[in-house]
Design an enzyme around this catalytic site. Structure first.
Site, PDB file in Angstrom:
ATOM      1  N   LEU A  24      44.706  55.564  33.653  1.00 18.54           N
ATOM      2  CA  LEU A  24      44.439  54.674  34.794  1.00 18.54           C
ATOM      3  C   LEU A  24      45.745  54.100  35.338  1.00 18.54           C
ATOM      4  CD1 LEU A  24      41.479  52.634  33.252  1.00 18.54           C
ATOM      5  CD2 LEU A  24      41.310  54.483  34.962  1.00 18.54           C
ATOM      6  N   GLU A  71      46.454  47.928  22.169  1.00 16.43           N
ATOM      7  CA  GLU A  71      46.279  46.470  22.181  1.00 16.43           C
ATOM      8  C   GLU A  71      44.968  46.029  22.833  1.00 16.43           C
ATOM      9  OE1 GLU A  71      48.658  44.023  25.016  1.00 16.43           O
ATOM     10  OE2 GLU A  71      49.080  42.851  23.234  1.00 16.43           O
ATOM     11  N   ASP A  72      44.484  46.829  23.773  1.00 15.22           N
ATOM     12  CA  ASP A  72      43.306  46.409  24.528  1.00 15.22           C
ATOM     13  C   ASP A  72      42.005  46.529  23.745  1.00 15.22           C
ATOM     14  OD1 ASP A  72      44.736  45.695  26.833  1.00 15.22           O
ATOM     15  OD2 ASP A  72      45.013  47.815  27.284  1.00 15.22           O
ATOM     16  N   ARG A 137      39.617  42.976  34.461  1.00 20.58           N
ATOM     17  CA  ARG A 137      39.106  43.607  33.238  1.00 20.58           C
ATOM     18  C   ARG A 137      38.394  42.632  32.301  1.00 20.58           C
ATOM     19  NH1 ARG A 137      42.113  48.276  32.167  1.00 20.58           N
ATOM     20  NH2 ARG A 137      42.600  49.262  34.150  1.00 20.58           N
ATOM     21  N   HIS A 168      46.923  42.679  33.602  1.00 18.95           N
ATOM     22  CA  HIS A 168      46.532  41.818  32.480  1.00 18.95           C
ATOM     23  C   HIS A 168      47.361  40.528  32.470  1.00 18.95           C
ATOM     24  CE1 HIS A 168      45.083  45.600  30.201  1.00 18.95           C
ATOM     25  NE2 HIS A 168      44.023  44.850  30.405  1.00 18.95           N
ATOM     26  N   CYS A 255      51.257  46.432  24.912  1.00 18.47           N
ATOM     27  CA  CYS A 255      50.055  47.301  24.927  1.00 18.47           C
ATOM     28  C   CYS A 255      50.081  48.366  23.836  1.00 18.47           C
ATOM     29  CB  CYS A 255      49.950  48.049  26.251  1.00 18.47           C
ATOM     30  SG  CYS A 255      50.600  47.210  27.653  1.00 18.47           S
TER      31      CYS A 255
HETATM   32  C1  CIR Z   1      44.922  50.643  31.899  1.00 17.41           C
HETATM   33  O1  CIR Z   1      44.915  50.549  33.129  1.00 17.41           O
HETATM   34  O2  CIR Z   1      44.024  50.204  31.196  1.00 17.41           O
HETATM   35  C2  CIR Z   1      46.093  51.340  31.255  1.00 17.41           C
HETATM   36  N1  CIR Z   1      46.575  52.365  32.127  1.00 17.41           N
HETATM   37  C3  CIR Z   1      47.193  50.373  30.927  1.00 17.41           C
HETATM   38  C4  CIR Z   1      46.803  49.367  29.885  1.00 17.41           C
HETATM   39  C5  CIR Z   1      47.912  48.440  29.541  1.00 17.41           C
HETATM   40  N2  CIR Z   1      47.531  47.575  28.481  1.00 17.41           N
HETATM   41  C6  CIR Z   1      47.965  46.342  28.320  1.00 17.41           C
HETATM   42  O3  CIR Z   1      48.665  45.795  29.198  1.00 17.41           O
HETATM   43  N3  CIR Z   1      47.574  45.668  27.252  1.00 17.41           N
END
Ligand code: CIR
Length: 260
Positions: A24, A71-72, A137, A168, A255
């Site tokens: 994404l 991390e998410d 999110r 985020h 992340c």
């Molecule tokens: C997203 O859009 O979910 C991923 N491309 C990037 C996530 C980055 N995660 C974070 O900042 N903890």
């Protein structure tokens, strides 16, 4: 005494998959180069290990292009862990992939059951509270459900807001120690860090705000010389790591790991 906000004995990472090209992104700034990302990822893991921590390195997940951004998927606290419920539909399945690893290292594992959503990138654990930024999110119901869980463990949670257009909360800030935060001016202007010591990333270096304090090191994306100098002068040991490929997917230093 050790400070659980930045002193860790372990971390979890996941190697990027070839499907990373489908990750994404808010804006298309080019296709991420897997070979370069793998090199950067290896440097990142090496930096974590250099501090003496054990790093649990998980294999790539082709079905989940964004799975490198571990991390998410979870919030790891000293008392227990909480499995998240990402707001991005394509990322929901990453949580079940992570859960067995979390269960192997934690006795108390809870889940955000919904209907709300919350992603780890919106959560900053400081020395006095847990700040959670509502974002595209992370919604009010997700924040409320997490607040109920962490209250049982004695944590105060404060809902704050991620600036519009910022993925985020931690895209724009990081913890340097229990009382010190590195942040962009635009995020600090919201007043969410009142009472903390805040170091601002210099103008034009906003992308350096997503760093990570891990034991004695601050892992900083490479290419932000003024931020590196500011942190060095403030007494932090900085390790710069190329982040060009993750940046194409709005990802940064925090992340790429779960830390506990
Ligand atoms: C997203 O859009 O979910 C991923 N491309 C990037 C996530 C980055 N995660 C974070 O900042 N903890």
């Amino acid at each position: 005494m050790s400070d659980p906000t930045y002193q860790f004995s372990r971390a979890i990472t996941r190697r990027p998959a070839a499907s990373i090209v489908d990750g994404l992104r808010a804006e298309d700034t080019g296709t991420p180069d897997l070979a370069q990302m793998l090199k950067d990822h290896a440097r990142y893991v090496a930096a974590l290990k250099r501090t003496g921590a054990e790093v649990i390195e998980l294999p790539p997940l082709e079905d989940y292009p964004d799975a490198v951004f571990v991390e998410d998927t979870a919030l790891c606290l000293p008392q227990g862990a909480v499995m998240m419920r990402p707001g991005a539909a394509s990322r929901l399945g990453e949580v079940a992939e992570m859960e067995p690893t979390i269960r192997a290292v934690y006795d108390d594992v809870r889940r955000i059951r919904g209907p709300g959503h919350i992603e780890g990138g919106d959560i900053l654990v400081t020395g006095r509270e847990i700040l959670v930024g509502r974002s595209d999110r992370t919604d009010a119901a997700g924040v409320a459900e997490l607040a109920g869980i962490v209250a049982e463990w004695g944590h105060d949670l404060r809902e704050v807001f991620t600036p519009p257009g910022v993925l985020h909360f931690k895209t724009d800030c990081s913890l340097l120690d229990g009382e010190t935060i590195l942040a962009t001016r635009r995020l600090d202007a919201s007043g969410c860090f009142e009472g903390y010591r805040v170091l601002h990333v210099p103008e034009g270096e906003e992308a350096a705000a997503n760093s990570v304090r891990f034991n004695d090191l601050v892992l900083l994306p490479a290419g932000f010389a003024r931020t590196a100098e500011m942190l060095d002068k403030a007494g932090y040991e900085v390790v710069e790591i190329n982040n060009s490929e993750c940046a194409k997917l709005d990802g940064g230093m925090s992340c790429l790991s779960l830390r506990f």
